[in-house]
Design a protein around this motif. Structure first.
Motif, PDB file in Angstrom:
ATOM      1  N   TYR A 193     -19.697  11.468  58.499  1.00  0.00           N
ATOM      2  CA  TYR A 193     -19.987  10.295  57.555  1.00  0.00           C
ATOM      3  C   TYR A 193     -20.004  11.261  56.245  1.00  0.00           C
ATOM      4  O   TYR A 193     -20.748  12.042  56.200  1.00  0.00           O
ATOM      5  N   ASN A 194     -19.351  10.633  55.237  1.00  0.00           N
ATOM      6  CA  ASN A 194     -19.210  11.371  53.994  1.00  0.00           C
ATOM      7  C   ASN A 194     -20.183  10.742  52.721  1.00  0.00           C
ATOM      8  O   ASN A 194     -20.179  11.514  51.833  1.00  0.00           O
ATOM      9  N   ARG A 195     -20.925   9.801  53.072  1.00  0.00           N
ATOM     10  CA  ARG A 195     -21.914   9.543  52.086  1.00  0.00           C
ATOM     11  C   ARG A 195     -23.416   9.911  52.160  1.00  0.00           C
ATOM     12  O   ARG A 195     -24.300   9.155  51.804  1.00  0.00           O
ATOM     13  N   SER A 196     -23.367  10.917  52.814  1.00  0.00           N
ATOM     14  CA  SER A 196     -24.947  11.114  53.332  1.00  0.00           C
ATOM     15  C   SER A 196     -25.539  11.858  52.336  1.00  0.00           C
ATOM     16  O   SER A 196     -25.003  12.507  51.301  1.00  0.00           O
ATOM     17  N   ASP A 197     -26.942  11.523  52.243  1.00  0.00           N
ATOM     18  CA  ASP A 197     -27.848  12.033  51.267  1.00  0.00           C
ATOM     19  C   ASP A 197     -28.640  13.175  51.889  1.00  0.00           C
ATOM     20  O   ASP A 197     -29.692  13.595  51.345  1.00  0.00           O
ATOM     21  N   CYS A 198     -28.197  13.650  52.845  1.00  0.00           N
ATOM     22  CA  CYS A 198     -29.076  14.603  53.722  1.00  0.00           C
ATOM     23  C   CYS A 198     -28.117  15.731  54.061  1.00  0.00           C
ATOM     24  O   CYS A 198     -26.800  15.847  54.049  1.00  0.00           O
ATOM     25  N   GLU A 199     -28.857  17.047  54.027  1.00  0.00           N
ATOM     26  CA  GLU A 199     -28.055  18.445  54.138  1.00  0.00           C
ATOM     27  C   GLU A 199     -28.391  18.821  55.671  1.00  0.00           C
ATOM     28  O   GLU A 199     -27.996  20.182  55.941  1.00  0.00           O
ATOM     29  N   TYR A 200     -29.333  18.289  56.575  1.00  0.00           N
ATOM     30  CA  TYR A 200     -29.728  18.671  57.905  1.00  0.00           C
ATOM     31  C   TYR A 200     -28.979  18.096  58.906  1.00  0.00           C
ATOM     32  O   TYR A 200     -28.166  17.204  58.578  1.00  0.00           O
ATOM     33  N   LEU A 201     -28.811  18.964  60.168  1.00  0.00           N
ATOM     34  CA  LEU A 201     -28.287  18.409  61.215  1.00  0.00           C
ATOM     35  C   LEU A 201     -29.212  17.995  62.431  1.00  0.00           C
ATOM     36  O   LEU A 201     -30.036  18.936  62.513  1.00  0.00           O
ATOM     37  N   SER A 202     -28.707  17.186  63.226  1.00  0.00           N
ATOM     38  CA  SER A 202     -29.624  16.983  64.134  1.00  0.00           C
ATOM     39  C   SER A 202     -29.380  17.862  65.454  1.00  0.00           C
ATOM     40  O   SER A 202     -28.434  18.447  65.503  1.00  0.00           O
ATOM     41  N   ASP A 203     -30.417  18.136  65.869  1.00  0.00           N
ATOM     42  CA  ASP A 203     -30.493  19.212  67.074  1.00  0.00           C
ATOM     43  C   ASP A 203     -29.378  18.887  68.017  1.00  0.00           C
ATOM     44  O   ASP A 203     -29.065  20.040  68.661  1.00  0.00           O
ATOM     45  N   GLU A 204     -29.199  17.816  68.539  1.00  0.00           N
ATOM     46  CA  GLU A 204     -28.152  17.404  69.405  1.00  0.00           C
ATOM     47  C   GLU A 204     -26.783  17.596  69.164  1.00  0.00           C
ATOM     48  O   GLU A 204     -25.857  17.920  69.865  1.00  0.00           O
ATOM     49  N   LEU A 205     -26.518  18.072  67.784  1.00  0.00           N
ATOM     50  CA  LEU A 205     -25.197  18.525  67.332  1.00  0.00           C
ATOM     51  C   LEU A 205     -25.035  19.999  67.737  1.00  0.00           C
ATOM     52  O   LEU A 205     -23.753  20.552  67.623  1.00  0.00           O
ATOM     53  N   HIS A 206     -26.051  20.881  67.988  1.00  0.00           N
ATOM     54  CA  HIS A 206     -25.796  22.259  68.036  1.00  0.00           C
ATOM     55  C   HIS A 206     -24.847  22.796  69.326  1.00  0.00           C
ATOM     56  O   HIS A 206     -24.010  23.596  69.055  1.00  0.00           O
ATOM     57  N   PRO A 207     -24.872  21.897  70.394  1.00  0.00           N
ATOM     58  CA  PRO A 207     -23.914  22.224  71.520  1.00  0.00           C
ATOM     59  C   PRO A 207     -22.676  22.063  71.170  1.00  0.00           C
ATOM     60  O   PRO A 207     -21.826  22.241  71.873  1.00  0.00           O
ATOM     61  N   GLU A 208     -22.276  21.330  70.207  1.00  0.00           N
ATOM     62  CA  GLU A 208     -20.982  21.005  69.650  1.00  0.00           C
ATOM     63  C   GLU A 208     -20.481  22.258  68.966  1.00  0.00           C
ATOM     64  O   GLU A 208     -19.114  22.259  68.670  1.00  0.00           O
ATOM     65  N   ALA A 209     -21.201  23.147  68.482  1.00  0.00           N
ATOM     66  CA  ALA A 209     -20.604  24.233  67.606  1.00  0.00           C
ATOM     67  C   ALA A 209     -19.259  24.887  68.086  1.00  0.00           C
ATOM     68  O   ALA A 209     -18.505  25.158  67.309  1.00  0.00           O
ATOM     69  N   PRO A 210     -18.934  25.353  69.450  1.00  0.00           N
ATOM     70  CA  PRO A 210     -17.926  25.965  69.816  1.00  0.00           C
ATOM     71  C   PRO A 210     -16.739  25.146  69.461  1.00  0.00           C
ATOM     72  O   PRO A 210     -15.492  25.879  68.973  1.00  0.00           O
ATOM     73  N   ALA A 211     -16.860  23.784  69.851  1.00  0.00           N
ATOM     74  CA  ALA A 211     -15.757  23.163  69.612  1.00  0.00           C
ATOM     75  C   ALA A 211     -15.237  22.936  68.263  1.00  0.00           C
ATOM     76  O   ALA A 211     -14.257  22.763  67.695  1.00  0.00           O
ATOM     77  N   VAL A 212     -16.398  22.781  67.325  1.00  0.00           N
ATOM     78  CA  VAL A 212     -16.192  22.362  66.059  1.00  0.00           C
ATOM     79  C   VAL A 212     -15.655  23.755  65.351  1.00  0.00           C
ATOM     80  O   VAL A 212     -14.767  23.582  64.593  1.00  0.00           O
ATOM     81  N   LEU A 213     -16.313  25.028  65.697  1.00  0.00           N
ATOM     82  CA  LEU A 213     -15.665  26.272  65.105  1.00  0.00           C
ATOM     83  C   LEU A 213     -14.162  26.398  65.550  1.00  0.00           C
ATOM     84  O   LEU A 213     -13.314  26.948  64.695  1.00  0.00           O
TER      85      LEU A 213
END
Length: 732
Positions: free
Chosen positions: A321-341
Motif C-alpha cells: 500500500y503506497n499511501r501509508s503514513d507509517c514507517e514501521y512493519l508488522s511482526d508478521e511480515l518478518h518471516p516473508e523476508a527471504p521471499a521478498v529479498l
C-alpha cells in the motif's frame, strides 16, 4: 450470510484467503457462508451547494454564508465506483449480518459506516481490524472481531472534519473571491483549513529570508598536538562571554584575545571519553518520506511520486500500500523476508548482490506491530518484474523502496565516538570524533549525498583520537578567530516544505494549541504536529501552484505577489495551523462521545458566518494589477488552454467582437509583437500590404498573410523571404 466490506480489492482478497478461499464473482467473492466485497476508497461524497439549491450555481455575496444542515451525500467517483456501490447495496439486501473490514482509522471507519447509513442498513455489524494483509494476520483478526458500535466515535470525528472542511472552504473561498473580484481580480481566492496554512508557511519563510539583516559572529578554533595526536578543537563559550541569542561570540576583539591566549601555549586533556555507538538503518518509507527523498534526489513533484507508487502497486504489483503514513512493519511480515529479498534480486539485478548479503534472521527496529497504524511502511512485495520494462521514474522509486527494505537485514553501523575537552591558556576547547568500526548498512547509502538519515553528530570529525586520556599534556600549535555571517532561514524547496508539513506545530504561537497539535501525532514516527495527510498534501501543494499562489525559482518555492496580498488580507486563524489544532481538540471530544458532529458543525458555522460578515463589511485589502487589452482597452482574462495545464490571455470583450489573445508567462500576458506590413509585397486579392509571419509548427519557417485580415483571408507560402504568388490560398 455474512457480508465483509473491505476498503480495497487487495484487502478483500486477503480476507478471502484468511477465510479459506472463495470464487470470484462480479464485484465480490463467494466464500460459501460468507461474501466478501470491496470499495474503491470513499464511495459517497457530500452534496455540493448547488445540489441543495440551484441559485448557488451563481456566486453571489448575498447568498453567503451557505449552511446546508443537515448535510446529505450522493454516489461519487467514476462509473466503476458507482457500479461497485450498486453491487454492495444489492449484497446488503441478501446479508444477515455485516463485517466492517476497512482500515482501522477515522477515515476507514467512516468509509463503510456511511455506506451502511446511506443504504439504510439495520443489520448487526461487527468490526475486524486488519493492518497487515498476510494470511496469518487476517486469521488472527478474524478471531478477535468486535462490535462496530465501539468505533462510532471514529466515524463521527471523520464526518465532522469532512463536513467542516467543505463548509469552511466553500464559504470563505466564495467570500474572499467575490470581494477580490469587486476590485478587478480575475482568479480564485481559494481558502482551505490545510491549504491556506501551507501558503502561510511559504509566505512567512520568504519574507524572513528577504528581511534578514546580516550580523557577524566569531568562531575560535585551536589546533592541538597531544602525545603525537593532532586534532582541532572549537572554543567553548564561558560565562560572561559576549554572545548572541544562539550563544555565539559577537565581539571581534574578545574572540581574537581568546585565540591569542591559547596559541603556542601548553595544553592539557581535561577529559577524553570514548563510547561504542550503533546506528540503526533508516526505517522503510512512508509516502511523505518517499516524496521528500524523490524530490531531493530526482526533482520529482509530490503528486508525481504518488502517481508512480500507484502504478508500482496497482499495475506492477511490486510494492505494498503506497499511501501509508507509517514507517514501521508488522511482526508478521518478518518471516516473508527471504521471499521478498529474492524478489528484489530478480526484479532489480543491480541490487541482487546487496539483497543476497541481507540476513533474514536480523530483526531491525522496523518490525514493531505496536507502532503500525492503519497501514505498515511501503516495502517491495514478492512479485517480480523486469526492471528494464518499467519507466525511468518507476525504476528510481522502486530502487529507493527496495534499498530501504534491504537495509533492514544488514548489520548495524558501528562506530566509536570520542568526546575530548582540552584546555590551553585558561580556555577550553572541545572536539567530537567518530570512527567507524563496522560500516554495516551504510554501505548501501555511501553515494547518497544530502540524506538526513546519514547525518551523524553535527560538527563531528573523522579523526582517530581514541588514544587520548585524561591529564595528558601537549600544546596548542595554532588558534584563529574566524569571522562568520549569520544566514537567513533558507527558502523552501519541495523537499524541505514537505518535511516541514510534518512539524508545523512549532510555528503555532499559542502554547495550548501547539501542544494539541503535537498530541495529535503522539506515537507517530515521522509526524510531529503536522497538517494534512500523506495522501492529500501533494494535491494541495499542486493546487497552490495551479492557482499561481506559489511558483518555483530554480529549486526554491516562493509566493507570488497575489498570494502575499491575499495572505495579508486573511485573519491569523486562517493562515496559521491553529484551526487544525482546534479541530483536533473537538474531534477528540466527538470520538469520546462528549459531543456530536452536529454541534461541531453548528459551532463552526458561527465562526464562518462572522468571517463572511467581516468580509462583506470591510472587503479585502488586495492590490490587483489589471492588464488592458491593447486593441479595445477592456481587461484581459487569464484562461486555460483546453485540454492542457497551460494558460493564455484573452480579451474580456470577446463577446463584443474583440479577438485579441496572447501568450502567458509567469502569470502575466506577453504582448504580441506588432506585425510589420511590407510596402513592397501586396496582396493579389485586395492590394493591401502583406505581413511575413513565423510558422508555429516549424522552427525557422515563415508564411505570408494579408494585413487586411479578417476581411481578406489570402495567404502565401514563403520562398527565400519572398511571398510565392504562384501558390496563393484563401484561408478558411
Amino acid at each position: 450470510m455474512r457480508l465483509f466490506i473491505a476498503e480495497k480489492p487487495d484487502l478483500a482478497k486477503a480476507i478471502v484467503q484468511g477465510l479459506g478461499g472463495g470464487s470470484r464473482k462480479d464485484g465480490y467473492y463467494d466464500c460459501g457462508e460468507d461474501y466478501v466485497t470491496w470499495c474503491f476508497g470513499h464511495m459517497l461524497q457530500l452534496l455540493d451547494p448547488e445540489d441543495y439549491d440551484e441559485r448557488y450555481k451563481n456566486w453571489c455575496m448575498d447568498d453567503l454564508p451557505m449552511s446546508h444542515i443537515p448535510w446529505r451525500k450522493k454516489p461519487g467517483g467514476d462509473d466503476r465506483s458507482q457500479d461497485q456501490l450498486k453491487t454492495i447495496t444489492g449484497l446488503l439486501k441478501k446479508a444477515a449480518s455485516v463485517v466492517h473490514a476497512d482500515d482501522p482509522d477515522e477515515e476507514g471507519q467512516l468509509l463503510v459506516d456511511e455506506i451502511l447509513e446511506y443504504t439504510g442498513c439495520r443489520l448487526p455489524v461487527k468490526r475486524i481490524l486488519i493492518n497487515n494483509n498476510t494470511t496469518a494476520a487476517v486469521r488472527k483478526a478474524l478471531a478477535a472481531m468486535r462490535d462496530n458500535a465501539e468505533f462510532a466515535g471514529l466515524s463521527a470525528a471523520a464526518e465532522a472534519r469532512s463536513v467542516g472542511d467543505q463548509l469552511y472552504g466553500y464559504n470563505l473561498t466564495r467570500a474572499y473571491t467575490l470581494a477580490a473580484r469587486s476590485k478587478g481580480y480575475q482568479g480564485l481566492m481559494s481558502v482551505g483549513r490545510v491549504q491556506t496554512p501551507i501558503l502561510g508557511l511559504v509566505v512567512r519563510r520568504t519574507r524572513a529570508f528577504n528581511a534578514h539583516t546580516k550580523a557577524c559572529y566569531y568562531n575560535v578554533t585551536g589546533q592541538f598536538d597531544v602525545q603525537g595526536v593532532t586534532f582541532p578543537g572549537r572554543y567553548q563559550v564561558a560565562e560572561n562571554d559576549p554572545v548572541d541569542e544562539k550563544g555565539r561570540l559577537v565581539d571581534e576583539r574578545h574572540a581574537k584575545g581568546v585565540a591569542e591566549a591559547a596559541r603556542d601555549r601548553p595544553a592539557r586533556i581535561v577529559s577524553a571519553v570514548t563510547r561504542s555507538k550503533e546506528q540503526h538503518p533508516p526505517l522503510p518509507y512512508s509516502l511523505l518520506k518517499l516524496q521528500t527523498d524523490a524530490s531531493r534526489k530526482y526533482g520529482f513533484k509530490p503528486d508525481q511520486t504518488k502517481d508512480i507508487t500507484q502504478a508500482l502497486r496497482e499495475r506492477h504489483k511490486l510494492i505494498t500500500y503506497n499511501r501509508s503514513d507509517c514507517e514501521y512493519l508488522s511482526d508478521e511480515l518478518h518471516p516473508e523476508a527471504p521471499a521478498v529479498l529474492a524478489a528484489i534480486g530478480k526484479t532489480a539485478p543491480v541490487l541482487a548482490p546487496a539483497a543476497q548479503r541481507g540476513d533474514p534472521a536480523i530483526r531491525s527496529r522496523a518490525f514493531n506491530s505496536a507502532k503500525v497504524s492503519a497501514h505498515h511502511g511501503i516495502i517491495p512485495t514478492e512479485t517480480t518484474a523486469d526492471l528494464a520494462n518499467l519507466s525511468d521514474g518507476e525504476q528510481k522509486i522502486y530502487l529507493l523502496i527496495a534499498r530501504a527494505y534491504i537495509a533492514q537485514f544488514w548489520p548495524q553501523h558501528l562506530y566509536d565516538q570520542t568526546d575530548v575537552v582540552v584546555e590551553a591558556g585558561g580556555h577550553r576547547f572541545a572536539l567530537r570524533a567518530n570512527i567507524t568500526t563496522q560500516p554495516g548498512w551504510r554501505v548501501l547509502y555511501k553515494n547518497d549525498a544530502g540524506n538526513d538519515d546519514l547525518d551523524g553528530d553535527e560538527g563531528a570529525v573523522a579523526i582517530d583520537v581514541r588514544s587520548l586520556q585524561d591529564g595528558q599534556a601537549g600544546s596548542c600549535t595554532g588558534a584563529v578567530a574566524e569571522k562568520q555571517e549569520t544566514k537567513p532561514p533558507p527558502l523552501y524547496t519541495m523537499a524541505t516544505l514537505l518535511s516541514d508539513l510534518t512539524r508545523v506545530a512549532k510555528y503555532i504561537r499559542d502554547e495550548r494549541l501547539r501542544k494539541l497539535l503535537l498530541e495529535k501525532d503522539k506515537g507517530k514516527e515521522g509526524e510531529h504536529g503536522g497538517i494534512g495527510t500523506p495522501a492529500t498534501r501533494d494535491s494541495i501543494i499542486a493546487t497552490l501552484f495551479d492557482r499561481l499562489y506559489l511558483i518555483e525559482q530554480g529549486k526554491n518555492i516562493v509566493p507570488t505577489k497575489t498570494a502575499e496580498d491575499f495572505y495579508d488580507a486573511l485573519p491569523d486563524q486562517a493562515k496559521f495551523p491553529d484551526m487544525t489544532a482546534l479541530w483536533h481538540e473537538q474531534q477528540k471530544a466527538i470520538q469520546a462521545g462528549e459531543r456530536d458532529t452536529l454541534s461541531f458543525v453548528t459551532e463552526l458555522m458561527g465562526y464562518v458566518a462572522g468571517e463572511v460578515d467581516r468580509v462583506k463589511e470591510q472587503g479585502l485589502a488586495i492590490q490587483v494589477d489589471l492588464h488592458p487589452c491593447p486593441t479595445c482597452t477592456k481587461p484581459l482574462l487569464r484562461l486555460r488552454k483546453k485540454g492542457t495545464q497551460d494558460f493564455f490571455w484573452g480579451c474580456s470583450g470577446f463577446g463584443g467582437g474583440c479577438k485579441y489573445a496572447c501568450e502567458d508567462k509567469a502569470g502575466k500576458p506577453v504582448p504580441k509583437t506588432a506585425l510589420e506590413v511590407s510596402a513592397q509585397h501586396k496582396c493579389g486579392a485586395c492590394e493591401r500590404g502583406l505581413a511575413r509571419r513565423p510558422n508555429p509548427k516549424k522552427k525557422g519557417a515563415f508564411w505570408w498573410s494579408c494585413s487586411g485580415y479578417p476581411e481578406c483571408k489570402q495567404t502565401y507560402p514563403d520562398r527565400k523571404g519572398q511571398p510565392d504568388y504562384s501558390k496563393a490560398k484563401t484561408a478558411a
